[in-house]
Design an enzyme around this catalytic site. Structure first.
Site, PDB file in Angstrom:
ATOM      1  N   ASP A 174       0.807  -1.258  -0.180  1.00 33.03           N
ATOM      2  CA  ASP A 174      -0.048   0.075  -0.146  1.00 33.03           C
ATOM      3  C   ASP A 174       1.064   1.041   0.188  1.00 33.03           C
ATOM      4  O   ASP A 174       1.782   1.464   0.696  1.00 33.03           O
ATOM      5  CB  ASP A 174      -0.746  -0.153   1.183  1.00 33.03           C
ATOM      6  CG  ASP A 174      -2.037   0.916   1.123  1.00 33.03           C
ATOM      7  OD1 ASP A 174      -2.031   1.945   1.048  1.00 33.03           O
ATOM      8  OD2 ASP A 174      -3.217   0.282   1.135  1.00 33.03           O
ATOM      9  N   SER A 223      -7.122   4.639  -1.047  1.00 31.30           N
ATOM     10  CA  SER A 223      -6.952   3.225  -1.405  1.00 31.30           C
ATOM     11  C   SER A 223      -8.273   2.500  -1.717  1.00 31.30           C
ATOM     12  O   SER A 223      -8.194   1.436  -2.259  1.00 31.30           O
ATOM     13  CB  SER A 223      -6.288   2.581   0.082  1.00 31.30           C
ATOM     14  OG  SER A 223      -4.989   3.049   0.277  1.00 31.30           O
ATOM     15  N   ASP A 282     -10.361  -2.241   6.606  1.00 35.04           N
ATOM     16  CA  ASP A 282      -9.724  -1.114   5.959  1.00 35.04           C
ATOM     17  C   ASP A 282      -9.939  -1.405   4.473  1.00 35.04           C
ATOM     18  O   ASP A 282     -10.181  -2.568   3.884  1.00 35.04           O
ATOM     19  CB  ASP A 282      -8.419  -1.188   6.252  1.00 35.04           C
ATOM     20  CG  ASP A 282      -7.518   0.205   6.209  1.00 35.04           C
ATOM     21  OD1 ASP A 282      -8.517   1.178   5.533  1.00 35.04           O
ATOM     22  OD2 ASP A 282      -6.438   0.388   6.414  1.00 35.04           O
ATOM     23  N   HIS A 448       2.582   7.893   5.883  1.00 33.35           N
ATOM     24  CA  HIS A 448       1.373   8.852   6.291  1.00 33.35           C
ATOM     25  C   HIS A 448       1.889   9.717   7.384  1.00 33.35           C
ATOM     26  O   HIS A 448       1.737  11.022   7.463  1.00 33.35           O
ATOM     27  CB  HIS A 448       0.052   8.452   6.516  1.00 33.35           C
ATOM     28  CG  HIS A 448      -0.908   8.196   5.330  1.00 33.35           C
ATOM     29  ND1 HIS A 448      -1.340   9.501   4.607  1.00 33.35           N
ATOM     30  CD2 HIS A 448      -1.266   7.258   4.940  1.00 33.35           C
ATOM     31  CE1 HIS A 448      -2.235   8.898   3.902  1.00 33.35           C
ATOM     32  NE2 HIS A 448      -2.110   7.657   3.676  1.00 33.35           N
ATOM     33  N   HIS A 490      -1.307   3.309  -5.156  1.00 33.81           N
ATOM     34  CA  HIS A 490      -1.098   4.557  -5.147  1.00 33.81           C
ATOM     35  C   HIS A 490       0.265   4.804  -4.554  1.00 33.81           C
ATOM     36  O   HIS A 490       1.057   4.072  -3.782  1.00 33.81           O
ATOM     37  CB  HIS A 490      -2.031   5.611  -4.536  1.00 33.81           C
ATOM     38  CG  HIS A 490      -2.089   5.313  -3.283  1.00 33.81           C
ATOM     39  ND1 HIS A 490      -1.128   5.947  -2.225  1.00 33.81           N
ATOM     40  CD2 HIS A 490      -2.756   4.476  -2.212  1.00 33.81           C
ATOM     41  CE1 HIS A 490      -1.619   5.428  -0.945  1.00 33.81           C
ATOM     42  NE2 HIS A 490      -2.564   4.613  -0.996  1.00 33.81           N
TER      43      HIS A 490
HETATM   44 ZN   LIG Z   1      -2.886   6.067   2.619  1.00 29.24          ZN
END
Ligand SMILES: [Zn+2]
Ligand SMILES: *[C@@H]1O[C@H](CO)[C@@H](O)[C@H](O)[C@H]1NC(C)=O
Ligand SMILES: *[C@@H]1O[C@H](CO)[C@@H](O)[C@H](O)[C@H]1NC(C)=O
Ligand SMILES: *[C@@H]1O[C@H](CO)[C@@H](O)[C@H](O)[C@H]1NC(C)=O
Ligand SMILES: *[C@@H]1O[C@H](CO)[C@@H](O)[C@H](O)[C@H]1NC(C)=O
Ligand SMILES: *[C@@H]1O[C@H](CO)[C@@H](O)[C@H](O)[C@H]1NC(C)=O
Length: 661
Positions: A174, A223, A282, A448, A490
């Protein structure tokens, strides 16, 4: 090839004042007539989808028409140059009932500040669970307000009914970019005079491609919608899982598209496995089975893992063979502080459907491989590799999946979960084959919060998992029949620009002098993470020293206010910014973070406490049957179409009794 240029120009002429701005009335609907799936949508032959039509009557704001909402709009579908047919005739379905609602939106930041939303009244219809079986171009036309038209050009990809791969394992790092892979290689692998002595497992894949991650209606994705694009072949909007986002309030009535997991199971009876280091509800794991406009409907997500879509008949679904990750709070109910659909106990419901339950690394290792297995190892996200392996004291910060607020000290990593998942899938799928999605979720989560070391640790763990997977598939004689893909959903704007002398940095008092600690070009030197110190992890291609004097000079392109000292965070995941006054959403430098470092002003709106996703294309590594499908530069949706083709899932004909040939 699709030939839609002329139509696109006609569409552009109709676009009103609302186009090309960052606040949108409704994504992918620049005119007042909306068709979902929208113009340019691609379909797998036989893939189920819903159609949503909306006609907008803006009451005020720049688009106000003074018109009543149209209740008599029509919708036709034509195949190629054929005659348009009413949608009900085309699919042999009943007319849908007319729905009405209204919504409001801000046209720009000035309207937001002035609190003057524009109000829109809507008339709408939805046609559920249809499919197109014949490859080629289609024209879907909504006619509204008398003679205005919205034309959607749809394209059904070529048939490919021959199955080339028995199994597919899709690894998702991710938020993982090429820059991060390069940095992870630098800290995990030793070089001698510019030559790597060992390389990443990803480096050994024969095929490398690049996929474009943008959304349907924005160029930066989250996401949820990027995972949906990878799994369904349909790009959607931020926060949407397996649906196109409509304008109604209900997060469950948006038009759905069938996912690779659902199609694979429905058509072949193949088995599905889901593994993630995130909480299981998630976005990346959720997008395999959930269908909602709002990714935070966690109760719904967990219910769809078990039951599929239950709100109306969508497809048969027997649940995944394996479901491993964190997020027990969406399985246990409110008695233990959890939040579930209808406050049910999902541990209990999974058990009733025959799942064995494992909650620790020890239990996972001992679990039988002939049973469907639910493994939930923490409340919330799982602990990071760095905390499980180097700074183990921080494991006390992880909460047990039992909900009793004790620590989760015995957690597996991505590798243990993935290898066990493969064993269960191999055992239980027989000759039907399997699809496994395994996600290294915290590459993203740690990027993040600007915790670059933890993010790179997660990436190295993903790579170690891939290496172990290849070896394991060979051992159990399943390597030749399995396509392995490694990609991301991404990126983040991360890179390494040099090194930092942390000792010199800590010894300076003035920020402008501290900057001398940054070594660029010839002063960047060599990686100190592998060449010195303990050899404990060198053999397994992890750094031997996470806390060298000379660290990476790294960072993101988009940040909150923060203070950087470029040293590993030994006390657990980083918290770069905190509210200046509790609850005010005005984030400033966390005074406890980055001691002795350089204070840097943020570039993001002050309500951001974290970094954000970026535009970059992300890599796709492929190895195994039909690997050649994945070379070159293409759209994220092509990952879905490539996998569907390898599995031979495009179906051209429907049999008389409604099942597929
Ligand atoms: Zn993210
Ligand atoms: C539109 O009408 C609503 C409700 O009457 C009002 O709150 C809003 O400020 C109006 N917006 C504009 C742009 O005039
Ligand atoms: C818009 O919808 C609201 C209720 O949703 C209704 O009260 C109002 O009359 C409608 N306006 C028009 C112009 O139809
Ligand atoms: C089904 O939809 C309703 C309303 O649209 C919603 O309240 C409910 O949570 C949904 N059920 C599931 C299992 O998601
Ligand atoms: C190597 O490991 C030992 C024992 O775990 C530790 O005391 C020492 O500080 C480590 N050295 C480095 C350079 O990390
Ligand atoms: C960097 O900051 C952390 C706190 O975030 C602190 O623990 C560490 O000692 C600092 N490192 C240096 C080299 O000053």
């Amino acid at each position: 090839m699709k030939c839609t240029g002329s139509i696109a120009i006609v569409g552009a002429l109709l676009v009103g004042a609302a186009s090309a701005q960052t606040f949108q009335r409704l994504g992918a609907c620049p005119t007042l007539g909306c068709v979902f799936p929208p113009d340019q949508a691609d379909f797998l032959a036989g893939q189920y989808f819903d159609i949503r039509l909306e006609v907008h009557a803006p009451i005020n704001g720049s688009e106000a028409t003074g018109k009543k909402p149209d209740e008599k709009f029509t919708f036709t579908i034509a195949k190629g140059k054929g005659k348009p047919k009413a949608v009900t005739d085309y699919f042999g379905i009943k007319e849908a009932k007319l729905e009405t609602w209204s919504f409001s939106w801000f046209e720009d930041l000035f309207a937001r500040d002035a609190k003057t939303p524009s109000v829109v009244n809507v008339t709408a219809k939805a046609y559920r669970r249809v499919a197109l079986y014949e490859p080629g171009e289609y024209t879907a036309t909504l006619t509204y307000n008398g003679k205005e038209k919205t034309v959607a050009n749809w394209f059904v990809r070529d048939l490919a009914e021959e199955r080339k791969a028995k199994n597919i394992i899709l690894f998702i790092g991710d938020g993982m970019t090429t820059n991060m892979i390069t940095a992870a290689r630098l800290i995990g692998h030793k070089t001698i005079n510019g030559k790597y002595q060992t390389k990443m497992a990803m480096d050994s894949f024969p095929i490398l491609g690049h996929q474009m991650t943008h959304s349907l209606d924005t160029f930066i994705t989250d996401s949820a919608n990027s995972a949906s694009a990878l799994y369904t072949g349909h790009k959607s909007s931020v926060n949407a899982l397996g649906v196109y986002g409509d304008s109604s309030k209900d997060p469950f009535d948006d038009p759905k598209v069938e996912t690779i997991a659902e199609i694979f199971y429905r058509l072949t009876g193949g088995k599905v496995g889901i593994v993630s280091t995130a909480f299981l509800a998630d976005a990346t794991p959720a997008a395999l089975t959930a269908h909602t406009r709002d990714r935070s409907q966690y109760g719904h997500v967990v219910d769809t893992f078990l039951n599929g879509i239950t709100n109306y008949t969508w497809t048969e679904w027997a649940g995944p063979e394996v479901l491993f990750g964190g997020g027990a709070e969406n399985f246990y109910n409110s008695k233990l502080g959890g939040k579930t659909y209808k406050d049910q106990d999902y541990f209990d419901l999974f058990a009733k459907k025959g799942y064995q339950l494992v909650t620790s690394k020890t239990q996972l290792a001992a679990a039988k491989t002939d049973k469907k297995t639910l493994g939930v190892f923490t409340t919330s996200n799982m602990a990071k590799w760095l905390d499980r392996n180097i700074y183990q004291d921080n494991l006390k910060l992880s909460l047990s999946p039992s909900g009793d607020k004790t620590s989760a000290l015995d957690q597996p990593g991505l590798k243990e979960m993935t290898i066990k998942a493969i064993d269960i899938l191999a055992k239980r799928s027989g000759d039907k084959g399997f699809f496994l999605m395994s996600e290294a979720a915290s590459i993203d989560k740690m990027m993040h919060v600007l915790d670059y070391d933890r993010a790179l640790g997660e990436l190295l763990e993903l790579d170690d998992t891939i290496k172990a997977t290849i070896a394991h598939l060979k051992k159990i004689n399943k390597f030749k029949e399995t396509l392995i893909l490694v990609t991301a959903d991404h990126g983040h704007g991360f890179d390494v620009m040099g090194s930092v002398d942390t000792k010199y940095l800590a010894a300076q008092n003035v920020d402008r002098k501290k900057r001398d600690a940054v070594g660029t070009y010839q002063n960047s030197g060599l990686s100190q993470y592998v060449n010195t110190g303990n050899l404990t992890y060198t053999d397994s291609n992890f750094p031997s020293n996470w806390d060298p004097r000379y660290t990476l000079f790294d960072g993101l392109m988009a940040d909150p206010d923060r203070r950087e000292n470029w040293s590993v965070h030994k006390d657990g995941p980083r918290v770069p910014a905190v509210e200046s006054v509790k609850g005010n959403k005005d984030y400033v430098v966390n005074p406890e973070d980055g001691e002795g470092g350089i204070t840097l002003g943020g570039t993001l709106p002050v309500s951001n406490d974290q970094g954000v996703h970026s535009l970059t294309d992300v890599p796709v590594f492929a190895m195994g049957p039909c690997q050649e499908k994945f070379g070159g530069t293409y759209n994220s949706i092509d990952v879905f179409f490539g996998m569907a083709e390898c599995f031979g899932l495009a179906r051209g004909k429907k049999s008389a009794h409604g099942r597929f040939l």
